[in-house]
Design a protein around this motif. Structure first.
Motif, mmCIF file in Angstrom:
data_model
loop_
_atom_site.group_PDB
_atom_site.id
_atom_site.type_symbol
_atom_site.label_atom_id
_atom_site.label_comp_id
_atom_site.label_asym_id
_atom_site.label_seq_id
_atom_site.Cartn_x
_atom_site.Cartn_y
_atom_site.Cartn_z
ATOM 1 N N ALA A 11 -49.050 32.999 -63.853
ATOM 2 C CA ALA A 11 -49.031 34.192 -63.006
ATOM 3 C C ALA A 11 -47.605 34.700 -62.865
ATOM 4 O O ALA A 11 -46.815 34.125 -62.101
ATOM 5 C CB ALA A 11 -49.629 33.874 -61.633
ATOM 6 N N VAL A 54 -50.617 37.663 -56.144
ATOM 7 C CA VAL A 54 -49.951 36.761 -55.191
ATOM 8 C C VAL A 54 -48.529 36.471 -55.652
ATOM 9 O O VAL A 54 -48.286 36.183 -56.828
ATOM 10 C CB VAL A 54 -50.749 35.452 -55.064
ATOM 11 N N ASP A 55 -47.568 36.553 -54.720
ATOM 12 C CA ASP A 55 -46.186 36.220 -55.085
ATOM 13 C C ASP A 55 -45.667 34.981 -54.352
ATOM 14 O O ASP A 55 -44.637 34.436 -54.714
ATOM 15 C CB ASP A 55 -45.248 37.400 -54.834
ATOM 16 N N VAL A 95 -45.910 35.308 -59.264
ATOM 17 C CA VAL A 95 -45.534 34.223 -58.348
ATOM 18 C C VAL A 95 -44.023 34.017 -58.361
ATOM 19 O O VAL A 95 -43.424 33.813 -59.419
ATOM 20 C CB VAL A 95 -46.256 32.913 -58.719
ATOM 21 N N LEU A 150 -50.646 33.398 -50.495
ATOM 22 C CA LEU A 150 -51.874 32.622 -50.652
ATOM 23 C C LEU A 150 -51.667 31.251 -50.031
ATOM 24 O O LEU A 150 -50.670 30.579 -50.314
ATOM 25 C CB LEU A 150 -52.258 32.500 -52.129
ATOM 26 N N VAL A 210 -47.061 31.173 -52.812
ATOM 27 C CA VAL A 210 -48.152 30.209 -52.703
ATOM 28 C C VAL A 210 -47.710 29.085 -51.772
ATOM 29 O O VAL A 210 -46.663 28.463 -51.992
ATOM 30 C CB VAL A 210 -48.544 29.628 -54.077
ATOM 31 N N CYS A 241 -50.398 29.024 -61.361
ATOM 32 C CA CYS A 241 -49.118 29.619 -60.970
ATOM 33 C C CYS A 241 -48.208 29.830 -62.175
ATOM 34 O O CYS A 241 -47.478 30.826 -62.267
ATOM 35 C CB CYS A 241 -48.413 28.744 -59.936
ATOM 36 N N LEU A 243 -55.304 34.335 -58.022
ATOM 37 C CA LEU A 243 -53.880 34.689 -58.059
ATOM 38 C C LEU A 243 -53.664 36.031 -58.734
ATOM 39 O O LEU A 243 -52.889 36.869 -58.255
ATOM 40 C CB LEU A 243 -53.089 33.599 -58.787
#
Length: 353
Positions: free
Chosen positions: A106, A67-68, A109, A6, A70, A103, A62
């Motif tokens: 999440a 998403v891993d 991430v 992302l 950013v 983040c 996210l």
């Protein structure tokens, strides 16, 4: 590099370039480009999500895309479109807080890259000759983008403590230049006549926009053998240029002024939209700033393709010719220097009398 990347600030020139670049990585399955406004450039096969990072909705983005990695590029000193300074500050600071909060929640991430600035060191008369990553500023930035970047870094350090499992990389860029540079300093250097502070000739460092894209790719990837891309790194081209050298190479005359007059001119230029001549930029054009790039080379493993002088030369070629031919200015300066040297040789030293 992570499978799902992302990128914030995709509507900006730098963000758009990185979005297109990261898609060429064979290990990347998907790129999510995020911005509050629609970009005016192509984003390739990236998935564009129109979202304001100042809003909690970024957390859903996210989670939805798992998403891993950013890459936070929406930290800028320039307004975009109809934005004003207030909106830019809110995006820089409040937007970063919201993004980091998302983040933190999440679990997917694994890596965070944040664009920062060497402006966090400030510019003061008693500054060290060279700033290292661990050097504290003599005076904290009092406002503008430098203060935003300092606050952003504080929030990032807090996030790193709360999520030690996430690899965090902060890149402190020197002034970014190149053919497509859009920064307050680029606007200043594009003026037909450059107002300068009387009695000062600051040392400046630059980094080419191509090198910015390259180092972002390194920071967002798995570290190479013998390197480490977690931590804080100064990013700049080799060498320095004096402001007077920049003016001569651009062919632009300078108008030395006392500091109060420069401040007044800066306010006038800002009011008519010619250049964002902020107080922090006036301090930079008074005292300059030079940073060490040892950690960039030895730890991060990145060697810029452009030196400070080469980055500036590429920027100068993209700008309209100045009022004074640079070659003629250079020859004139050389003649004056030679005359001074000859004059000095005509007077014997005290020991020779």
């Amino acid at each position: 590099m992570g499978k799902v990347v992302l990128v914030t600030g995709a509507a900006r020139q730098l963000g758009g370039r990185f979005v297109r670049r990261v898609q060429r990585d064979p290990d990347v399955e998907r790129v999510i480009a995020v911005d509050a406004v629609a970009p005016g450039h192509e984003l390739g096969d990236a998935v564009f999500v129109r979202a304001d990072i100042r809003q909690p909705a970024i957390a859903r983005v996210l989670a939805e895309h798992a998403v891993d990695t950013v890459v936070h590029l929406d930290v800028s000193g320039m307004a975009l479109g109809a934005q004003g300074r207030t909106a830019v500050k809110e995006t820089n600071v409040i937007g970063t807080m919201q993004l980091l909060g998302a983040c933190q929640k999440a679990p997917a991430v694994q890596r965070l890259v944040v664009k920062s600035s060497t402006g966090v060191y400030g510019s003061a008369p008693r500054d060290p000759a060279v700033f290292h990553e661990t050097t504290p500023p003599k005076s904290l930035p009092g406002g503008g983008f430098a203060k935003d970047a300092s606050e952003v870094e504080g929030y990032v350090r807090g996030f790193a403590r709360r999520r030690p499992d996430v690899a965090v990389c902060v890149l402190r860029f020197a002034n970014i230049l190149g053919p497509d540079a859009d920064s307050p300093l680029a606007d200043y250097l594009s003026l037909p006549v450059l107002p300068t502070v009387f009695g000062y000739d600051p040392r400046l460092q630059f980094v080419h926009e191509d090198d910015v894209i390259d180092v972002l790719g390194i920071a967002a990837s798995e570290p190479g053998r013998g390197t480490l891309n977690s931590g804080t790194f100064n990013i700049a081209g080799d060498g320095v240029l004096l402001l007077s050298q920049c003016a001569r190479r651009l062919g632009r005359p300078t108008v030395p002024m006392l500091l109060p007059a420069v401040t007044w001119v800066g306010q006038a230029l800002r009011s008519v939209g010619m250049a964002d001549f902020s107080p922090e930029q006036i301090r930079l054009l008074t005292h300059g700033r030079v940073v060490s790039t040892v950690q960039m080379r030895e730890t991060l493993g990145f060697a810029p393709r452009y030196s400070t002088a080469e980055a500036f030369a590429d920027f100068a070629r993209s700008r309209a010719p100045g009022l004074l031919p640079p070659e003629a200015v250079g020859r004139a300066v050389d003649r004056v220097a030679a005359a001074v040297d000859r004059g000095g040789d005509t007077h014997p030293t005290p020991s020779a009398r």
